[in-house]
Design a protein around this motif. Structure first.
Motif, short mmCIF file in Angstrom:
data_model
loop_
_atom_site.label_atom_id
_atom_site.label_comp_id
_atom_site.label_asym_id
_atom_site.label_seq_id
_atom_site.Cartn_x
_atom_site.Cartn_y
_atom_site.Cartn_z
N ALA A 1 6.42 -1.87 7.98
CA ALA A 1 5.18 -2.62 7.84
C ALA A 1 4.96 -3.07 6.40
O ALA A 1 3.91 -3.67 6.09
CB ALA A 1 4.00 -1.77 8.31
N GLY A 2 5.93 -2.78 5.53
CA GLY A 2 5.85 -3.24 4.15
C GLY A 2 5.15 -2.31 3.19
O GLY A 2 4.80 -2.71 2.08
N HIS A 3 4.94 -1.05 3.58
CA HIS A 3 4.23 -0.10 2.74
C HIS A 3 5.19 0.84 2.02
O HIS A 3 6.29 1.12 2.50
CB HIS A 3 3.24 0.72 3.58
CG HIS A 3 2.25 -0.12 4.31
ND1 HIS A 3 1.35 -0.93 3.66
CD2 HIS A 3 2.02 -0.29 5.65
CE1 HIS A 3 0.59 -1.56 4.56
NE2 HIS A 3 0.99 -1.19 5.77
N GLU A 4 4.75 1.35 0.91
CA GLU A 4 5.49 2.40 0.19
C GLU A 4 5.17 3.73 0.88
O GLU A 4 4.06 3.95 1.35
CB GLU A 4 5.04 2.44 -1.27
CG GLU A 4 5.73 3.50 -2.11
CD GLU A 4 5.16 3.57 -3.52
OE1 GLU A 4 5.53 4.51 -4.25
OE2 GLU A 4 4.33 2.70 -3.88
N PHE A 5 6.15 4.63 0.92
CA PHE A 5 5.95 5.91 1.60
C PHE A 5 6.38 7.05 0.70
O PHE A 5 7.43 7.00 0.06
CB PHE A 5 6.75 5.94 2.90
CG PHE A 5 6.57 7.21 3.70
CD1 PHE A 5 5.42 7.42 4.43
CD2 PHE A 5 7.56 8.19 3.69
CE1 PHE A 5 5.25 8.59 5.16
CE2 PHE A 5 7.39 9.35 4.43
CZ PHE A 5 6.24 9.56 5.17
N ALA A 6 5.55 8.10 0.65
CA ALA A 6 5.87 9.28 -0.17
C ALA A 6 5.46 10.54 0.58
O ALA A 6 4.59 10.50 1.47
CB ALA A 6 5.14 9.21 -1.50
N MET B 1 0.84 -1.19 0.00
CA MET B 1 0.00 0.00 0.00
C MET B 1 0.89 1.25 0.00
O MET B 1 1.95 1.26 0.61
CB MET B 1 -0.91 0.03 1.24
CG MET B 1 -1.84 -1.16 1.33
SD MET B 1 -3.07 -1.15 0.00
CE MET B 1 -4.00 -2.61 0.42
N LYS B 2 0.40 2.29 -0.63
CA LYS B 2 1.17 3.55 -0.67
C LYS B 2 0.58 4.54 0.33
O LYS B 2 -0.60 4.87 0.28
CB LYS B 2 1.15 4.16 -2.06
CG LYS B 2 1.94 5.47 -2.15
CD LYS B 2 1.98 6.03 -3.57
CE LYS B 2 2.76 7.32 -3.62
NZ LYS B 2 2.83 7.87 -5.00
N ILE B 3 1.43 5.01 1.25
CA ILE B 3 1.04 6.00 2.24
C ILE B 3 1.64 7.34 1.84
O ILE B 3 2.86 7.46 1.69
CB ILE B 3 1.52 5.60 3.65
CG1 ILE B 3 0.92 4.25 4.07
CG2 ILE B 3 1.16 6.68 4.66
CD1 ILE B 3 1.47 3.72 5.39
N LEU B 4 0.79 8.35 1.67
CA LEU B 4 1.23 9.69 1.31
C LEU B 4 1.12 10.61 2.52
O LEU B 4 0.06 10.71 3.13
CB LEU B 4 0.39 10.24 0.16
CG LEU B 4 0.65 11.71 -0.22
CD1 LEU B 4 2.05 11.88 -0.81
CD2 LEU B 4 -0.41 12.20 -1.20
N LEU B 5 2.22 11.26 2.85
CA LEU B 5 2.23 12.29 3.88
C LEU B 5 2.20 13.63 3.17
O LEU B 5 3.17 14.02 2.52
CB LEU B 5 3.49 12.16 4.74
CG LEU B 5 3.74 13.26 5.77
CD1 LEU B 5 2.65 13.25 6.83
CD2 LEU B 5 5.10 13.09 6.42
N ALA B 6 1.08 14.33 3.27
CA ALA B 6 0.91 15.61 2.56
C ALA B 6 0.73 16.73 3.57
O ALA B 6 -0.20 16.70 4.38
CB ALA B 6 -0.28 15.55 1.62
#
Length: 306
Positions: A26-31, A1-6
């Motif tokens: 936790a195995g997630h993509e982070f942007a 899953m992709k987690i976006l911090l905006a």
């Protein structure tokens, strides 16, 4: 899953580092999308995001509509009027906040503002002490209870009201329960507001309540500017030259209030309640952990919409 911090108002670099670690472990993509200038940039960035973390950023229906994959949005903080809950519900997006994570920062600011006004904003002259004064707290949640505890430690008498708590619960939290708002406002030297901005509370604090406060009273608002009836506030200050108003959420008519009432009105240049390194870190990490728990176990403990 992709987690976006905006975040237009960026998290501290150390906080972003820790948030990234939680997400990636936790195995997630982070942007990240920081200091963006327009809603269009957020809309573009959120298109492929499965989760979104924001601070005070507006998550509108347009943003939600553009995010085809979005399953959860978390406001890193307590207030959530920047999230369009109806739009989230319509698209099946879970909306959460992180209650309590910046409570201490806000509580410290509220106490600081009381002392600042009591000491005449540190200008030459004789001020006063807050010890022995009575503090009223409107809403006795995470922040309100901390304000009450800190005030009591400084020798203040603490009263509180909260429609969601029984008198016994307020007493257990260390404050004297009050029956109604008029009684609270009329019986306190300092009044600290901690209510959210909802259809029921917007504009609810106006002339009648403010003008009922005792001589020399100070109204402290670290909640939301929308809860104040600005015309009513101005009228009360005009008729009562002994009253003061201090806030970290400047009203729309702040320039006129300052021109008319001078040092009796003070507003921070921007909202400062959660502007500490500790609150910044706590809220961000809580948001990341809640998202990871949601994807792993379906945890919706802090869900705001249904």
């Amino acid at each position: 899953m992709k987690i976006l911090l905006a975040s237009q108002k960026p998290f501290a670099a150390s906080a972003v580092k820790e948030i990234r670690k939680i997400a990636e472990d936790a195995g997630h993509e982070f942007a990240t999308l920081e200091k963006y200038a327009s809603e269009a940039e957020l809309i573009e960035a959120v298109k492929d995001a499965d989760a979104l973390i924001v601070r005070s950023d507006k998550v509108t229906a347009k943003v939600i509509e553009a995010a085809d994959r979005l399953r959860i949005v978390v406001r890193a903080g307590a207030g959530y009027d920047n999230l369009d809950l109806e739009a989230c519900s319509a698209r099946g997006v879970v909306a959460m906040n992180t209650p309590g994570q910046n409570a201490n920062a806000v509580a410290e600011l509220a106490i600081c503002m009381m002392i600042y006004m009591a000491r005449k904003q540190f200008t030459p002259g004789t001020g006063s002490e807050i010890q022995g004064k009575t503090l009223g707290i409107q809403a006795f949640g995470n922040v309100g209870r901390l304000v009450g505890a800190k005030a009591a430690a400084l020798g203040m008498r603490v009263k509180a009201i909260d429609p969601f708590l029984s008198p016994a619960q307020i007493s257990a939290g260390g404050a004297e329960p009050v029956a109604d708002l008029k009684q609270l406002y009329s019986g306190c030297d300092y009044l600290s507001i901690h209510i959210p901005a909802t259809p029921q509370t917007i504009g609810s604090i106006g002339y009648e309540l403010i003008s009922s406060m005792p001589e020399g009273a100070v109204l402290v608002n670290t909640a939301r500017k929308e809860v104040i009836d600005e015309a009513g506030l101005e009228r009360a200050l005009e008729e009562r030259p002994d009253l003061c108003y201090v806030t970290d959420v400047a009203p729309d008519n702040i320039a006129r209030l300052k021109e008319k009432f001078g040092s009796r009105v003070f507003a921070t240049p921007k909202k400062m309640g959660a502007q500490t390194l500790e609150a910044n870190l706590n809220a961000g990490l809580a948001a990341a952990r809640q998202i990871c728990a949601f994807f792993k176990d379906g945890d919706t403990r802090f869900q705001l919409n249904r």
